[in-house]
Write an enzyme that holds these catalytic residues in place. Structure first.
Site, short mmCIF file in Angstrom:
data_model
loop_
_atom_site.label_atom_id
_atom_site.label_comp_id
_atom_site.label_asym_id
_atom_site.label_seq_id
_atom_site.Cartn_x
_atom_site.Cartn_y
_atom_site.Cartn_z
N HIS A 140 95.35 27.23 -0.12
CA HIS A 140 94.15 27.86 0.43
C HIS A 140 92.98 26.88 0.56
O HIS A 140 92.00 27.17 1.25
CB HIS A 140 93.72 29.06 -0.43
CG HIS A 140 93.20 30.21 0.36
ND1 HIS A 140 92.51 30.05 1.54
CD2 HIS A 140 93.25 31.55 0.15
CE1 HIS A 140 92.15 31.22 2.02
NE2 HIS A 140 92.60 32.16 1.20
N ARG A 141 93.08 25.72 -0.08
CA ARG A 141 92.03 24.71 0.08
C ARG A 141 92.05 24.12 1.49
O ARG A 141 91.04 23.59 1.96
CB ARG A 141 92.20 23.59 -0.94
CG ARG A 141 92.06 24.01 -2.39
CD ARG A 141 92.42 22.88 -3.34
NE ARG A 141 93.81 22.47 -3.16
CZ ARG A 141 94.38 21.47 -3.86
NH1 ARG A 141 93.67 20.82 -4.76
NH2 ARG A 141 95.64 21.15 -3.65
#
Length: 416
Positions: free
Chosen positions: A390-391
């Site tokens: 998700h980064r």
């Protein structure tokens, strides 16, 4: 003129390696490009080639862990005097470069003591007893020595090492007069096998631990695999002699590569807080090798035909299972596919392969009932789960990528 054989840096981040065994002995003629020794790194075990012609005049480090840049041997002309070069090499290497055959010297006090005063002191002409080790102390030993000791049921802690820094080498185990401890029937029934982690397994443990530190999410779709299977079957029918038979995974690799170049946020690495997005799809394939899971890479998969991918896949999988991969085969991946369909696994979640930001888990193709035009029909379906970092990837970006992969699986012509 004699040259030093130094331990090479075979990949990014490599700081050391373990010499497993030499393929040449002192006095052998060496040709440039000829394999010299086997080196075990944190990724693979591979042969290291000679960089010059000549004669192997000296093996400085017989086996064991060595830092990158350490002199491990000397190649020169026959009968060339290399005493000065050897002295410089050993001085530069320090204790790690001491010859593996060097015998330990008993302390003067121990040598002078009468044999009868202590059973731990060797009498004249006898081998010195192993130096006592603290309970639980790590025993330095070469991989080969550990294997031989394991096969013979010998405790390495009972053996005095004659290698660099007291490391136990294979010769020590073979010559040691140590017998496995007797076990009672109850102990035999409760026997536990202790398995040392190979360098590959240590790397797997480290990298998967890193992967769990990333904030991830998963997306799952089920696709109609009718056309995927039919496309592969038509390709097999058109095969010419000498061409590699493509698998469903080969076709899928090509379809995924097409989706990757359309969705560069997914075709990326997360390195030191920055995103590296790639224009080419270098797809890694998770392969179960004897030493553990490895992920060799098919480069430029988006620019190759399915048959070219099939040939590449057959080559790297064969070498992976034969322990013949090179570090270059494992580097540069931008995305990974893990397929457990051949084991009958219908659906699973794969762990990220850092620094890549996504991995696709592919399940088996199963006949399932599906509603089609108001009727209930049986169609071959395949479930795919995308794990995203998700980064680097938002949910919508991962969803758009997976939507295209599903569309390509159901209609492969869309990927062209």
């Amino acid at each position: 003129m004699a040259t030093e054989v130094k331990l090479p840096r075979l990949g990014q981040g490599m700081e050391s390696g373990t010499i497993v065994r030499w393929l040449k002995t002192e006095g052998d003629a060496i040709a440039k490009g000829e394999p010299l020794y086997e080196l075990d790194t944190d990724k693979v075990t591979q042969e290291v080639e000679a960089e010059s012609d000549g004669v192997l005049l000296k093996i400085v480090v017989a086996d064991g862990e060595v830092d990158v840049g350490t002199t491990v041997g000397i190649i020169g002309a026959q009968d060339e005097d290399v005493a000065a070069l050897l002295a410089d090499a050993q001085a530069g290497n320090g204790a790690a470069a001491a010859p593996a055959q060097a015998e330990p010297t008993a302390a003067p006090e121990a040598a002078a003591a009468p044999a009868s005063t202590s059973p731990e002191v060797a009498a004249p002409g006898e081998e010195p007893a192993p130096a006592p080790r603290a309970e639980g102390e790590h025993v330095k030993a070469s991989p080969l020595a550990r294997r031989i000791a394991r096969e013979r049921g010998v405790e390495l802690a009972q053996i005095s090492g004659t290698g660099p820094e007291g490391r136990v080498i294979a010769e020590d185990v073979e010559q040691a007069d140590v017998r496995p401890a007797a076990t009672t029937p109850a102990a035999a029934r409760a026997e536990v096998e202790i398995v040392e982690l190979t360098s590959t397994r240590r790397t797997i443990a480290r990298r998967l631990t890193e992967a769990w530190q990333a904030p991830v999410f998963q997306l799952t779709v089920t696709a109609d695999a009718t056309e995927l299977v039919a496309t592969r079957e038509r390709m097999v029918e058109l095969l010419r002699e000498g061409e590699t038979k493509p698998t469903v995974s080969d076709v899928l690799t090509r379809l995924v590569a097409s989706a990757l170049v359309r969705h560069r946020p997914v075709n990326a690495n997360f390195v030191d807080g920055k995103l590296h997005r790639f224009s080419a799809a270098n797809v890694g394939l998770a392969v179960a090798a004897p030493s553990g899971l490895v992920v060799p890479v098919i480069r430029d998969a988006d620019r190759k035909s399915v048959l070219e991918i099939a040939a590449d896949r057959a080559d790297i999988v064969s070498r992976a299972r034969g322990g013949k991969l090179q570090l270059a085969d494992l580097e540069g991946g931008t995305f990974t596919i893990s397929n457990l369909g051949m084991y009958g696994i219908e659906q699973f979640v794969a762990v990220l392969n850092p620094p890549q930001v996504a991995i696709l888990a592919v399940g088996s193709i199963e006949d399932r009932p599906t509603a089609m035009d108001g009727d209930l029909v049986i169609v071959p379906t395949m479930t795919m789960t995308l794990t995203c970092d998700h980064r680097a990837i938002d949910g919508s970006e991962g969803a758009e990528f997976l939507r295209d992969v599903k569309a390509f699986v159901e209609i492969p012509a869309l990927a062209l």
